[in-house]
Design a protein around this motif. Structure first.
Motif, PDB file in Angstrom:
ATOM      1  N   ARG A  69     -13.718  -6.126   0.631  1.00  0.00           N
ATOM      2  CA  ARG A  69     -13.105  -5.256  -0.381  1.00  0.00           C
ATOM      3  C   ARG A  69     -13.700  -3.851  -0.314  1.00  0.00           C
ATOM      4  O   ARG A  69     -12.983  -2.861  -0.440  1.00  0.00           O
ATOM      5  CB  ARG A  69     -13.272  -5.848  -1.781  1.00  0.00           C
ATOM      6  N   THR A  72     -12.320  -2.200   3.078  1.00  0.00           N
ATOM      7  CA  THR A  72     -10.880  -1.916   3.076  1.00  0.00           C
ATOM      8  C   THR A  72     -10.431  -1.121   1.856  1.00  0.00           C
ATOM      9  O   THR A  72      -9.306  -0.631   1.826  1.00  0.00           O
ATOM     10  CB  THR A  72     -10.056  -3.222   3.136  1.00  0.00           C
ATOM     11  N   ARG A  73     -11.298  -1.041   0.862  1.00  0.00           N
ATOM     12  CA  ARG A  73     -10.979  -0.364  -0.409  1.00  0.00           C
ATOM     13  C   ARG A  73      -9.743  -0.989  -1.072  1.00  0.00           C
ATOM     14  O   ARG A  73      -8.910  -0.307  -1.645  1.00  0.00           O
ATOM     15  CB  ARG A  73     -10.794   1.130  -0.208  1.00  0.00           C
ATOM     16  N   GLN A  74      -9.658  -2.318  -0.957  1.00  0.00           N
ATOM     17  CA  GLN A  74      -8.582  -3.083  -1.585  1.00  0.00           C
ATOM     18  C   GLN A  74      -9.197  -4.125  -2.501  1.00  0.00           C
ATOM     19  O   GLN A  74     -10.256  -4.672  -2.189  1.00  0.00           O
ATOM     20  CB  GLN A  74      -7.742  -3.803  -0.532  1.00  0.00           C
ATOM     21  N   GLU A  75      -8.531  -4.398  -3.598  1.00  0.00           N
ATOM     22  CA  GLU A  75      -9.042  -5.405  -4.535  1.00  0.00           C
ATOM     23  C   GLU A  75      -8.803  -6.826  -4.020  1.00  0.00           C
ATOM     24  O   GLU A  75      -9.628  -7.703  -4.194  1.00  0.00           O
ATOM     25  CB  GLU A  75      -8.410  -5.214  -5.913  1.00  0.00           C
ATOM     26  N   VAL A  77      -8.024  -9.227  -0.658  1.00  0.00           N
ATOM     27  CA  VAL A  77      -8.102  -9.251   0.803  1.00  0.00           C
ATOM     28  C   VAL A  77      -7.648 -10.616   1.308  1.00  0.00           C
ATOM     29  O   VAL A  77      -7.806 -11.623   0.635  1.00  0.00           O
ATOM     30  CB  VAL A  77      -9.527  -8.933   1.324  1.00  0.00           C
TER      31      VAL A  77
END
Length: 167
Positions: A69, A72-75, A77
């Motif tokens: 997370r 990738t800077r995503q909540e 994955v």
């Protein structure tokens, strides 16, 4: 400068790489010690050429999810993103290890493409040389495991040269 690669030098270099590289890439600071990884566990490993060793990183899924997370800077994955991020983290860590080993010993060491797999994967016939456990502030655990490959059946000139570099 050391002219022989010893287990102690290898272990020290791996320890420094873990404490320097992993926080830079993952945003997770690790401290030595703690319980071994448990629950959902994954292993990333590689074989080092010119040294009869395998290095493995065994990590809890929660550590790898948090690291992925962050990267990738995503909540949310996917398992594939987690596997890719973990493999790339380990690849960078091993790159730092071989550069530092070369700087210290002038021995050129290469490592093979890291492999990712579920569970704690220790290849049959390999001997554990060291296990170092680390934990995060969130109590996630990882282990670095150095394994010695089984001795080759044939002891030709290449096999003898490899063994002479690893004491």
């Amino acid at each position: 400068m050391a002219s022989v690669l010893t287990r102690e030098i290898f272990q020290d270099v791996v320890d420094r790489a873990v404490r320097d590289v992993i926080p830079q890439i993952s945003g997770i600071t690790l401290l030595p010690g703690g319980p071994p990884p448990s629950g959902e566990v994954y292993t990333i490993h590689t074989q080092f050429d010119s040294a009869p060793a395998v290095l493995a990183l065994c990590a809890e899924g929660s550590f790898l999810n948090r690291m992925t997370r962050y990267v990738t800077r995503q909540e949310q994955v996917t398992p594939e993103e987690r596997a890719d991020a973990a493999t790339e983290l380990f690849n960078v860590l091993c790159g730092h290890v071989v550069v530092e080993l070369y700087r210290m010993t002038q021995i050129k060491i290469r490592f093979r493409l890291p492999q990712f797999s579920p569970g704690l994967q220790i290849p049959a016939g390999h001997t554990r040389l060291f296990v170092a456990t680390y934990h995060s502030g969130s109590q996630e655990s990882i282990q670095m495991i150095q394994l010695k490959r089984p001795a080759p059946e044939e002891t030709g000139p290449v096999g003898m040269a490899e063994r002479s570099k690893w004491k």
